[in-house]
Write a protein that holds these residues in place. Sequence first.
Motif, PDB file in Angstrom:
ATOM      1  N   VAL A 123      14.326  11.531   1.992  1.00  0.00           N
ATOM      2  CA  VAL A 123      13.954  11.112   3.347  1.00  0.00           C
ATOM      3  C   VAL A 123      12.717  11.849   3.862  1.00  0.00           C
ATOM      4  O   VAL A 123      12.562  13.049   3.647  1.00  0.00           O
ATOM      5  CB  VAL A 123      15.132  11.377   4.326  1.00  0.00           C
ATOM      6  CG1 VAL A 123      14.818  10.842   5.716  1.00  0.00           C
ATOM      7  CG2 VAL A 123      16.419  10.749   3.813  1.00  0.00           C
ATOM      8  N   GLY A 124      11.851  11.099   4.534  1.00  0.00           N
ATOM      9  CA  GLY A 124      10.714  11.676   5.247  1.00  0.00           C
ATOM     10  C   GLY A 124      10.823  11.306   6.713  1.00  0.00           C
ATOM     11  O   GLY A 124      11.482  10.322   7.074  1.00  0.00           O
ATOM     12  N   LEU A 125      10.207  12.111   7.557  1.00  0.00           N
ATOM     13  CA  LEU A 125      10.248  11.830   8.999  1.00  0.00           C
ATOM     14  C   LEU A 125       8.880  12.129   9.603  1.00  0.00           C
ATOM     15  O   LEU A 125       8.354  13.232   9.450  1.00  0.00           O
ATOM     16  CB  LEU A 125      11.332  12.713   9.650  1.00  0.00           C
ATOM     17  CG  LEU A 125      11.425  12.747  11.175  1.00  0.00           C
ATOM     18  CD1 LEU A 125      11.702  11.367  11.762  1.00  0.00           C
ATOM     19  CD2 LEU A 125      12.553  13.702  11.609  1.00  0.00           C
ATOM     20  N   ILE A 126       8.315  11.115  10.262  1.00  0.00           N
ATOM     21  CA  ILE A 126       7.053  11.325  10.977  1.00  0.00           C
ATOM     22  C   ILE A 126       7.338  11.339  12.468  1.00  0.00           C
ATOM     23  O   ILE A 126       7.957  10.408  12.996  1.00  0.00           O
ATOM     24  CB  ILE A 126       6.036  10.191  10.679  1.00  0.00           C
ATOM     25  CG1 ILE A 126       5.589  10.237   9.223  1.00  0.00           C
ATOM     26  CG2 ILE A 126       4.827  10.297  11.608  1.00  0.00           C
ATOM     27  CD1 ILE A 126       4.598   9.133   8.858  1.00  0.00           C
ATOM     28  N   ILE A 175       0.814  -1.217   0.000  1.00  0.00           N
ATOM     29  CA  ILE A 175       0.000   0.000   0.000  1.00  0.00           C
ATOM     30  C   ILE A 175       0.846   1.265   0.000  1.00  0.00           C
ATOM     31  O   ILE A 175       0.349   2.347  -0.228  1.00  0.00           O
ATOM     32  CB  ILE A 175      -0.968   0.041   1.219  1.00  0.00           C
ATOM     33  CG1 ILE A 175      -0.234  -0.373   2.494  1.00  0.00           C
ATOM     34  CG2 ILE A 175      -2.193  -0.792   0.971  1.00  0.00           C
ATOM     35  CD1 ILE A 175      -1.041  -0.109   3.739  1.00  0.00           C
ATOM     36  N   VAL A 176       2.118   1.117   0.293  1.00  0.00           N
ATOM     37  CA  VAL A 176       2.976   2.313   0.318  1.00  0.00           C
ATOM     38  C   VAL A 176       4.081   2.181  -0.735  1.00  0.00           C
ATOM     39  O   VAL A 176       5.256   2.276  -0.434  1.00  0.00           O
ATOM     40  CB  VAL A 176       3.584   2.549   1.722  1.00  0.00           C
ATOM     41  CG1 VAL A 176       2.547   3.091   2.664  1.00  0.00           C
ATOM     42  CG2 VAL A 176       4.182   1.275   2.281  1.00  0.00           C
ATOM     43  N   LYS A 177       3.663   1.983  -1.971  1.00  0.00           N
ATOM     44  CA  LYS A 177       4.669   1.653  -2.984  1.00  0.00           C
ATOM     45  C   LYS A 177       5.632   2.806  -3.306  1.00  0.00           C
ATOM     46  O   LYS A 177       6.689   2.591  -3.853  1.00  0.00           O
ATOM     47  CB  LYS A 177       4.032   1.102  -4.261  1.00  0.00           C
ATOM     48  CG  LYS A 177       2.911   1.889  -4.848  1.00  0.00           C
ATOM     49  CD  LYS A 177       2.402   1.158  -6.103  1.00  0.00           C
ATOM     50  CE  LYS A 177       1.202   1.839  -6.689  1.00  0.00           C
ATOM     51  NZ  LYS A 177       0.023   1.766  -5.797  1.00  0.00           N
ATOM     52  N   ASN A 178       5.236   4.024  -2.928  1.00  0.00           N
ATOM     53  CA  ASN A 178       6.133   5.164  -3.160  1.00  0.00           C
ATOM     54  C   ASN A 178       7.175   5.323  -2.046  1.00  0.00           C
ATOM     55  O   ASN A 178       8.094   6.097  -2.153  1.00  0.00           O
ATOM     56  CB  ASN A 178       5.324   6.458  -3.297  1.00  0.00           C
ATOM     57  CG  ASN A 178       4.389   6.647  -2.113  1.00  0.00           C
ATOM     58  OD1 ASN A 178       3.929   5.673  -1.518  1.00  0.00           O
ATOM     59  ND2 ASN A 178       4.126   7.884  -1.746  1.00  0.00           N
ATOM     60  N   ILE A 179       6.986   4.551  -0.965  1.00  0.00           N
ATOM     61  CA  ILE A 179       7.935   4.647   0.158  1.00  0.00           C
ATOM     62  C   ILE A 179       8.753   3.352   0.171  1.00  0.00           C
ATOM     63  O   ILE A 179       8.226   2.286   0.452  1.00  0.00           O
ATOM     64  CB  ILE A 179       7.201   4.826   1.502  1.00  0.00           C
ATOM     65  CG1 ILE A 179       6.298   6.073   1.446  1.00  0.00           C
ATOM     66  CG2 ILE A 179       8.188   4.922   2.644  1.00  0.00           C
ATOM     67  CD1 ILE A 179       5.367   6.218   2.637  1.00  0.00           C
ATOM     68  N   LYS A 180      10.037   3.482  -0.151  1.00  0.00           N
ATOM     69  CA  LYS A 180      10.817   2.257  -0.330  1.00  0.00           C
ATOM     70  C   LYS A 180      11.103   1.543   0.988  1.00  0.00           C
ATOM     71  O   LYS A 180      11.121   0.329   1.034  1.00  0.00           O
ATOM     72  CB  LYS A 180      12.117   2.592  -1.055  1.00  0.00           C
ATOM     73  CG  LYS A 180      11.875   3.102  -2.483  1.00  0.00           C
ATOM     74  CD  LYS A 180      13.161   3.400  -3.195  1.00  0.00           C
ATOM     75  CE  LYS A 180      12.880   3.937  -4.596  1.00  0.00           C
ATOM     76  NZ  LYS A 180      14.116   4.359  -5.260  1.00  0.00           N
ATOM     77  N   ASN A 181      11.357   2.304   2.019  1.00  0.00           N
ATOM     78  CA  ASN A 181      11.656   1.688   3.314  1.00  0.00           C
ATOM     79  C   ASN A 181      11.085   2.506   4.455  1.00  0.00           C
ATOM     80  O   ASN A 181      11.353   3.708   4.543  1.00  0.00           O
ATOM     81  CB  ASN A 181      13.177   1.615   3.533  1.00  0.00           C
ATOM     82  CG  ASN A 181      13.839   0.648   2.585  1.00  0.00           C
ATOM     83  OD1 ASN A 181      13.716  -0.568   2.730  1.00  0.00           O
ATOM     84  ND2 ASN A 181      14.525   1.180   1.590  1.00  0.00           N
ATOM     85  N   GLU A 198       5.447  11.815  -2.252  1.00  0.00           N
ATOM     86  CA  GLU A 198       6.134  11.541  -3.520  1.00  0.00           C
ATOM     87  C   GLU A 198       7.022  10.320  -3.326  1.00  0.00           C
ATOM     88  O   GLU A 198       6.649   9.415  -2.616  1.00  0.00           O
ATOM     89  CB  GLU A 198       6.875  12.787  -4.018  1.00  0.00           C
ATOM     90  CG  GLU A 198       5.863  13.895  -4.337  1.00  0.00           C
ATOM     91  CD  GLU A 198       6.473  15.236  -4.638  1.00  0.00           C
ATOM     92  OE1 GLU A 198       7.565  15.547  -4.155  1.00  0.00           O
ATOM     93  OE2 GLU A 198       5.811  15.991  -5.377  1.00  0.00           O
ATOM     94  N   GLU A 199       8.220  10.305  -3.909  1.00  0.00           N
ATOM     95  CA  GLU A 199       9.093   9.138  -3.759  1.00  0.00           C
ATOM     96  C   GLU A 199       9.980   9.304  -2.523  1.00  0.00           C
ATOM     97  O   GLU A 199      10.611  10.345  -2.361  1.00  0.00           O
ATOM     98  CB  GLU A 199      10.021   9.065  -4.969  1.00  0.00           C
ATOM     99  CG  GLU A 199       9.438   8.399  -6.169  1.00  0.00           C
ATOM    100  CD  GLU A 199       9.696   6.896  -6.146  1.00  0.00           C
ATOM    101  OE1 GLU A 199      10.878   6.507  -6.171  1.00  0.00           O
ATOM    102  OE2 GLU A 199       8.716   6.137  -6.100  1.00  0.00           O
TER     103      GLU A 199
END
Length: 349
Positions: free
Chosen positions: A125-128, A88-94, A203-204
Amino acid sequence: MKDIDVLNVLKNVIDPDIKKDLVTLKMIENIKINRDKVNFDIKLTTPACPLKEKIKSDCISSFRKYYPNIKPIINFTSEVINYNQKSIVKNIKNIIAVSSGKGGVGKSTISSNLAVGLAKLGAKVGLIDADIFGPSIPTMFNCENQQPQIKKVNNKNIIIPITQYGIKLLSMGLLIPKDKAVIWRGPMASSALKQFILDVEWEELDYLLVDLPPGTSDIHITLTQNFPISGAIIVTTPQKVSVNDVKKSISMFNQKQTKIPILGVIENMSYFSPKELPKNKYYLFGKNGGKDVANKFDLNFIGEIPIDEEIMNSSDNGFPIVLKETNVSEKYIDICKSIARLIVVNNIK
Ligand code: ADP
Protein backbone atom coordinates in the motif's frame (compact mmCIF):
# COMPACT_ATOMS: atom_id res chain seq x y z
CA MET A 1 -7.68 -38.83 -11.09
CA LYS A 2 -6.02 -36.24 -13.35
CA ASP A 3 -5.65 -32.45 -13.24
CA ILE A 4 -8.54 -32.07 -15.67
CA ASP A 5 -10.83 -34.00 -13.28
CA VAL A 6 -9.87 -31.62 -10.47
CA LEU A 7 -10.63 -28.65 -12.69
CA ASN A 8 -13.96 -30.16 -13.68
CA VAL A 9 -14.93 -30.45 -10.02
CA LEU A 10 -13.84 -26.89 -9.35
CA LYS A 11 -15.73 -25.57 -12.36
CA ASN A 12 -18.78 -26.03 -10.16
CA VAL A 13 -17.53 -23.58 -7.57
CA ILE A 14 -18.58 -20.00 -8.15
CA ASP A 15 -16.78 -16.96 -6.75
CA PRO A 16 -19.65 -15.32 -4.83
CA ASP A 17 -18.57 -11.79 -5.77
CA ILE A 18 -17.57 -12.15 -9.37
CA LYS A 19 -20.24 -14.78 -10.12
CA LYS A 20 -17.99 -16.87 -12.32
CA ASP A 21 -16.42 -20.25 -11.59
CA LEU A 22 -12.93 -20.57 -10.15
CA VAL A 23 -11.54 -22.31 -13.24
CA THR A 24 -12.77 -19.69 -15.71
CA LEU A 25 -11.33 -17.04 -13.42
CA LYS A 26 -7.96 -18.86 -13.55
CA MET A 27 -7.87 -19.00 -9.76
CA ILE A 28 -6.68 -22.64 -9.50
CA GLU A 29 -2.94 -23.32 -9.50
CA ASN A 30 -0.38 -25.94 -8.46
CA ILE A 31 -2.59 -29.03 -8.54
CA LYS A 32 -0.83 -32.03 -6.98
CA ILE A 33 -2.56 -35.38 -6.85
CA ASN A 34 -1.37 -37.96 -4.40
CA ARG A 35 -3.60 -41.04 -4.27
CA ASP A 36 -6.69 -39.97 -2.28
CA LYS A 37 -5.45 -36.43 -1.65
CA VAL A 38 -5.52 -33.41 -3.95
CA ASN A 39 -3.53 -30.30 -3.11
CA PHE A 40 -4.15 -27.07 -4.95
CA ASP A 41 -3.84 -23.30 -4.55
CA ILE A 42 -6.71 -20.89 -4.94
CA LYS A 43 -5.35 -17.53 -6.04
CA LEU A 44 -7.65 -14.85 -4.65
CA THR A 45 -8.00 -11.49 -6.32
CA THR A 46 -7.40 -9.69 -3.06
CA PRO A 47 -5.60 -10.68 0.13
CA ALA A 48 -8.52 -9.11 1.93
CA CYS A 49 -11.05 -11.60 0.56
CA PRO A 50 -13.82 -11.91 3.15
CA LEU A 51 -15.31 -14.91 1.35
CA LYS A 52 -12.37 -17.30 1.73
CA GLU A 53 -14.21 -19.67 4.05
CA LYS A 54 -17.25 -19.79 1.78
CA ILE A 55 -15.09 -20.57 -1.26
CA LYS A 56 -13.24 -23.26 0.70
CA SER A 57 -16.40 -25.00 1.93
CA ASP A 58 -17.91 -24.86 -1.58
CA CYS A 59 -14.79 -26.61 -2.96
CA ILE A 60 -15.02 -29.29 -0.28
CA SER A 61 -18.74 -29.81 -1.04
CA SER A 62 -18.04 -30.12 -4.74
CA PHE A 63 -15.41 -32.83 -4.14
CA ARG A 64 -17.77 -34.61 -1.76
CA LYS A 65 -20.37 -34.67 -4.52
CA TYR A 66 -18.21 -35.88 -7.42
CA TYR A 67 -15.31 -37.70 -5.72
CA PRO A 68 -16.38 -38.52 -2.16
CA ASN A 69 -13.20 -40.53 -1.51
CA ILE A 70 -10.85 -37.70 -2.41
CA LYS A 71 -9.71 -35.25 0.23
CA PRO A 72 -9.00 -31.73 -1.08
CA ILE A 73 -6.23 -29.79 0.67
CA ILE A 74 -6.64 -26.14 -0.15
CA ASN A 75 -4.04 -23.42 0.11
CA PHE A 76 -4.89 -19.76 -0.47
CA THR A 77 -2.61 -17.30 -2.23
CA SER A 78 -3.51 -13.88 -3.52
CA GLU A 79 -2.64 -11.48 -6.22
CA VAL A 80 -4.44 -8.22 -6.69
CA ILE A 81 -5.34 -8.08 -10.37
CA ASN A 82 -3.51 -5.37 -12.23
CA TYR A 83 -5.99 -3.48 -14.34
CA ASN A 84 -3.49 -0.73 -15.03
CA GLN A 85 -1.06 -2.95 -16.88
CA LYS A 86 -1.29 -0.90 -20.01
CA SER A 87 -1.53 2.53 -18.43
CA ILE A 88 1.07 5.08 -17.39
CA VAL A 89 1.01 3.69 -13.87
CA LYS A 90 1.45 0.02 -14.62
CA ASN A 91 3.23 -0.64 -11.32
CA ILE A 92 0.23 0.67 -9.36
CA LYS A 93 -2.59 -1.83 -9.58
CA ASN A 94 -5.32 0.33 -8.10
CA ILE A 95 -5.56 4.03 -7.31
CA ILE A 96 -8.23 4.86 -4.77
CA ALA A 97 -9.36 8.46 -4.24
CA VAL A 98 -10.55 9.36 -0.75
CA SER A 99 -12.66 12.46 -0.78
CA SER A 100 -15.14 14.42 1.32
CA GLY A 101 -17.51 17.29 0.76
CA LYS A 102 -16.27 19.17 3.82
CA GLY A 103 -13.08 19.47 5.84
CA GLY A 104 -12.79 18.06 9.33
CA VAL A 105 -15.02 15.03 8.77
CA GLY A 106 -12.11 12.63 9.38
CA LYS A 107 -11.07 11.94 5.78
CA SER A 108 -7.34 11.80 6.60
CA THR A 109 -7.94 9.66 9.68
CA ILE A 110 -9.95 7.25 7.54
CA SER A 111 -7.32 7.29 4.75
CA SER A 112 -4.51 6.49 7.22
CA ASN A 113 -6.39 3.66 8.85
CA LEU A 114 -7.51 2.20 5.53
CA ALA A 115 -3.90 2.24 4.32
CA VAL A 116 -2.70 0.45 7.45
CA GLY A 117 -5.68 -1.92 7.40
CA LEU A 118 -5.15 -2.97 3.78
CA ALA A 119 -1.44 -3.52 4.52
CA LYS A 120 -2.37 -5.58 7.58
CA LEU A 121 -4.44 -7.79 5.30
CA GLY A 122 -1.37 -8.46 3.18
CA ALA A 123 -1.51 -5.80 0.46
CA LYS A 124 1.28 -3.49 -0.68
CA VAL A 125 0.00 0.00 0.00
CA GLY A 126 1.00 3.58 -0.77
CA LEU A 127 -0.64 6.75 0.50
CA ILE A 128 -0.44 10.23 -0.97
CA ASP A 129 -1.53 13.13 1.17
CA ALA A 130 -2.80 15.55 -1.45
CA ASP A 131 -4.64 17.71 1.04
CA ILE A 132 -2.32 20.70 0.75
CA PHE A 133 -4.61 22.96 2.73
CA GLY A 134 -4.58 20.73 5.79
CA PRO A 135 -1.93 18.05 5.41
CA SER A 136 -2.21 15.79 8.44
CA ILE A 137 -0.86 12.45 7.22
CA PRO A 138 2.75 13.24 8.34
CA THR A 139 1.44 13.79 11.90
CA MET A 140 -0.74 10.70 11.78
CA PHE A 141 2.27 8.61 10.70
CA ASN A 142 4.78 10.31 12.99
CA CYS A 143 7.04 11.38 10.16
CA GLU A 144 6.65 15.16 10.22
CA ASN A 145 10.37 15.69 10.29
CA GLN A 146 11.28 13.31 7.51
CA GLN A 147 11.89 14.49 3.98
CA PRO A 148 11.51 12.14 1.03
CA GLN A 149 14.88 11.61 -0.67
CA ILE A 150 15.51 12.28 -4.34
CA LYS A 151 17.67 10.17 -6.62
CA LYS A 152 18.66 10.58 -10.25
CA VAL A 153 17.59 7.86 -12.64
CA ASN A 154 18.46 8.43 -16.32
CA ASN A 155 19.00 12.08 -15.54
CA LYS A 156 15.54 12.38 -14.05
CA ASN A 157 14.72 13.17 -10.43
CA ILE A 158 12.90 10.30 -8.77
CA ILE A 159 11.35 10.70 -5.32
CA ILE A 160 11.84 7.92 -2.79
CA PRO A 161 8.76 7.77 -0.59
CA ILE A 162 8.95 7.59 3.20
CA THR A 163 8.11 4.16 4.56
CA GLN A 164 6.27 4.02 7.86
CA TYR A 165 4.40 1.03 9.33
CA GLY A 166 4.90 -0.74 6.02
CA ILE A 167 3.13 2.02 4.06
CA LYS A 168 4.89 4.09 1.41
CA LEU A 169 4.00 7.70 2.05
CA LEU A 170 4.25 11.04 0.35
CA SER A 171 2.71 14.25 1.54
CA MET A 172 2.44 17.50 -0.35
CA GLY A 173 2.59 19.00 3.15
CA LEU A 174 6.19 17.84 3.52
CA LEU A 175 7.16 19.92 0.50
CA ILE A 176 5.18 23.06 1.16
CA PRO A 177 5.99 25.32 4.10
CA LYS A 178 2.77 25.70 6.13
CA ASP A 179 2.48 29.45 5.45
CA LYS A 180 2.82 28.95 1.68
CA ALA A 181 -0.12 26.59 1.16
CA VAL A 182 -2.39 29.27 -0.24
CA ILE A 183 -0.12 30.28 -3.11
CA TRP A 184 0.16 26.62 -4.01
CA ARG A 185 -3.39 26.59 -5.28
CA GLY A 186 -3.93 25.66 -8.90
CA PRO A 187 -1.32 24.57 -11.42
CA MET A 188 1.57 24.13 -8.99
CA ALA A 189 -0.38 21.76 -6.82
CA SER A 190 -1.63 19.88 -9.88
CA SER A 191 1.81 19.37 -11.30
CA ALA A 192 3.11 18.30 -7.87
CA LEU A 193 0.41 15.66 -7.69
CA LYS A 194 1.32 14.31 -11.13
CA GLN A 195 4.93 14.09 -10.03
CA PHE A 196 3.89 12.35 -6.83
CA ILE A 197 2.32 9.58 -8.84
CA LEU A 198 4.63 9.30 -11.83
CA ASP A 199 8.13 10.25 -10.63
CA VAL A 200 8.23 8.15 -7.50
CA GLU A 201 9.90 4.90 -6.71
CA TRP A 202 6.65 3.22 -5.63
CA GLU A 203 7.81 -0.16 -6.89
CA GLU A 204 4.81 -2.52 -6.97
CA LEU A 205 1.66 -1.32 -5.21
CA ASP A 206 -1.65 -3.13 -4.86
CA TYR A 207 -3.38 0.02 -3.69
CA LEU A 208 -2.38 3.67 -3.81
CA LEU A 209 -4.72 5.76 -1.70
CA VAL A 210 -4.93 9.47 -2.46
CA ASP A 211 -6.22 11.61 0.40
CA LEU A 212 -7.74 14.53 -1.53
CA PRO A 213 -8.46 18.01 -0.23
CA PRO A 214 -12.09 18.56 0.82
CA GLY A 215 -14.57 19.72 -1.77
CA THR A 216 -13.65 19.94 -5.42
CA SER A 217 -10.43 21.51 -6.68
CA ASP A 218 -7.77 21.49 -9.38
CA ILE A 219 -6.18 18.59 -7.58
CA HIS A 220 -9.33 16.48 -8.01
CA ILE A 221 -9.49 17.35 -11.69
CA THR A 222 -5.81 16.51 -12.19
CA LEU A 223 -6.23 13.16 -10.53
CA THR A 224 -9.43 12.13 -12.24
CA GLN A 225 -8.51 13.35 -15.72
CA ASN A 226 -4.96 12.03 -15.85
CA PHE A 227 -4.96 8.73 -14.03
CA PRO A 228 -6.96 5.51 -14.07
CA ILE A 229 -8.82 5.53 -10.77
CA SER A 230 -10.23 2.19 -9.63
CA GLY A 231 -12.70 3.92 -7.36
CA ALA A 232 -13.49 6.83 -5.11
CA ILE A 233 -14.57 6.70 -1.49
CA ILE A 234 -16.64 9.49 -0.02
CA VAL A 235 -16.31 10.22 3.68
CA THR A 236 -19.06 12.07 5.47
CA THR A 237 -20.38 12.67 8.98
CA PRO A 238 -24.06 12.01 9.73
CA GLN A 239 -25.18 15.66 9.80
CA LYS A 240 -27.81 16.58 7.27
CA VAL A 241 -25.82 19.67 6.26
CA SER A 242 -23.09 17.40 4.87
CA VAL A 243 -25.45 16.02 2.25
CA ASN A 244 -25.21 19.00 -0.08
CA ASP A 245 -21.42 18.93 -0.01
CA VAL A 246 -21.37 15.22 -0.68
CA LYS A 247 -23.64 15.81 -3.66
CA LYS A 248 -21.00 18.05 -5.24
CA SER A 249 -18.30 15.41 -4.76
CA ILE A 250 -20.52 12.79 -6.34
CA SER A 251 -21.28 14.90 -9.39
CA MET A 252 -17.57 15.63 -9.82
CA PHE A 253 -16.72 11.92 -9.98
CA ASN A 254 -19.71 11.26 -12.21
CA GLN A 255 -18.75 13.77 -14.87
CA LYS A 256 -18.97 12.35 -18.37
CA GLN A 257 -15.30 12.98 -19.29
CA THR A 258 -13.97 11.31 -16.16
CA LYS A 259 -16.64 8.92 -14.85
CA ILE A 260 -14.83 7.54 -11.83
CA PRO A 261 -16.66 4.65 -10.17
CA ILE A 262 -17.69 5.60 -6.65
CA LEU A 263 -17.05 2.61 -4.38
CA GLY A 264 -19.33 4.03 -1.73
CA VAL A 265 -19.80 6.15 1.37
CA ILE A 266 -18.10 5.79 4.75
CA GLU A 267 -19.79 7.53 7.64
CA ASN A 268 -17.39 8.80 10.29
CA MET A 269 -18.25 9.92 13.84
CA SER A 270 -21.51 7.97 13.53
CA TYR A 271 -22.24 7.59 17.23
CA PHE A 272 -20.61 7.61 20.64
CA SER A 273 -20.53 4.67 23.06
CA PRO A 274 -19.18 5.46 26.51
CA LYS A 275 -16.60 2.99 27.86
CA GLU A 276 -18.74 2.19 30.90
CA LEU A 277 -21.83 1.55 28.73
CA PRO A 278 -20.34 0.05 25.55
CA LYS A 279 -23.70 -1.23 24.29
CA ASN A 280 -25.29 2.20 24.36
CA LYS A 281 -25.03 4.29 21.22
CA TYR A 282 -25.59 8.03 21.30
CA TYR A 283 -26.12 9.59 17.91
CA LEU A 284 -24.64 12.99 18.65
CA PHE A 285 -24.64 14.23 15.05
CA GLY A 286 -27.89 12.59 13.96
CA LYS A 287 -28.62 9.08 12.81
CA ASN A 288 -28.14 7.44 9.42
CA GLY A 289 -27.03 10.59 7.55
CA GLY A 290 -24.40 8.58 5.61
CA LYS A 291 -26.81 5.76 4.85
CA ASP A 292 -29.41 8.25 3.64
CA VAL A 293 -26.88 9.90 1.31
CA ALA A 294 -25.82 6.51 -0.03
CA ASN A 295 -29.46 5.54 -0.65
CA LYS A 296 -30.30 8.86 -2.20
CA PHE A 297 -27.49 8.60 -4.75
CA ASP A 298 -27.72 4.84 -5.17
CA LEU A 299 -24.24 4.21 -3.72
CA ASN A 300 -22.92 1.47 -1.46
CA PHE A 301 -22.82 2.23 2.23
CA ILE A 302 -19.40 0.80 3.10
CA GLY A 303 -19.48 1.23 6.86
CA GLU A 304 -19.53 3.46 9.89
CA ILE A 305 -16.87 4.46 12.42
CA PRO A 306 -17.92 5.74 15.85
CA ILE A 307 -16.58 8.78 17.65
CA ASP A 308 -13.76 7.41 19.75
CA GLU A 309 -11.24 9.32 21.80
CA GLU A 310 -8.65 6.66 21.07
CA ILE A 311 -8.95 7.27 17.30
CA MET A 312 -8.09 10.89 17.85
CA ASN A 313 -5.31 10.22 20.38
CA SER A 314 -3.73 7.58 18.16
CA SER A 315 -3.77 9.90 15.16
CA ASP A 316 -2.37 12.79 17.18
CA ASN A 317 0.41 10.56 18.44
CA GLY A 318 1.38 9.35 14.99
CA PHE A 319 0.02 5.86 15.34
CA PRO A 320 -3.16 5.00 13.35
CA ILE A 321 -5.49 3.02 15.60
CA VAL A 322 -5.64 0.02 13.24
CA LEU A 323 -2.09 -0.80 14.34
CA LYS A 324 -3.66 -1.82 17.67
CA GLU A 325 -6.22 -4.57 18.25
CA THR A 326 -9.40 -2.77 19.32
CA ASN A 327 -13.09 -2.96 18.45
CA VAL A 328 -12.73 0.10 16.26
CA SER A 329 -9.78 -1.50 14.45
CA GLU A 330 -12.02 -4.44 13.59
CA LYS A 331 -14.54 -2.05 12.09
CA TYR A 332 -11.80 -0.53 9.95
CA ILE A 333 -10.61 -3.98 8.86
CA ASP A 334 -14.17 -4.92 7.82
CA ILE A 335 -14.34 -1.71 5.79
CA CYS A 336 -10.98 -2.56 4.15
CA LYS A 337 -12.30 -5.98 3.17
CA SER A 338 -15.41 -4.41 1.65
CA ILE A 339 -13.31 -1.93 -0.31
CA ALA A 340 -11.01 -4.64 -1.67
CA ARG A 341 -14.10 -6.62 -2.71
CA LEU A 342 -15.82 -3.63 -4.31
CA ILE A 343 -12.69 -2.91 -6.34
CA VAL A 344 -12.56 -6.47 -7.67
CA VAL A 345 -16.23 -6.40 -8.57
CA ASN A 346 -15.90 -2.99 -10.24
CA ASN A 347 -12.76 -3.97 -12.14
CA ILE A 348 -14.36 -7.13 -13.47
CA LYS A 349 -17.47 -5.27 -14.72
P1 ADP B 1 -10.21 15.76 7.54
O1 ADP B 1 -9.12 15.01 6.87
O2 ADP B 1 -11.56 15.40 7.00
O3 ADP B 1 -10.00 17.23 7.58
P2 ADP B 1 -9.14 14.62 9.97
O4 ADP B 1 -8.97 13.21 9.62
O5 ADP B 1 -7.94 15.49 10.00
O6 ADP B 1 -10.27 15.29 9.07
O7 ADP B 1 -9.89 14.63 11.39
C1 ADP B 1 -10.21 15.85 12.06
C2 ADP B 1 -10.09 15.62 13.56
O8 ADP B 1 -11.07 14.69 14.00
C3 ADP B 1 -8.75 15.02 13.98
O9 ADP B 1 -8.36 15.58 15.20
C4 ADP B 1 -9.05 13.55 14.17
O10 ADP B 1 -8.18 12.92 15.11
C5 ADP B 1 -10.48 13.58 14.68
N1 ADP B 1 -11.25 12.39 14.33
C6 ADP B 1 -11.45 11.87 13.10
N2 ADP B 1 -12.26 10.80 13.16
C7 ADP B 1 -12.57 10.62 14.47
C8 ADP B 1 -13.40 9.68 15.19
N3 ADP B 1 -14.05 8.72 14.56
N4 ADP B 1 -13.48 9.82 16.54
C9 ADP B 1 -12.82 10.82 17.18
N5 ADP B 1 -12.06 11.73 16.57
C10 ADP B 1 -11.94 11.64 15.24
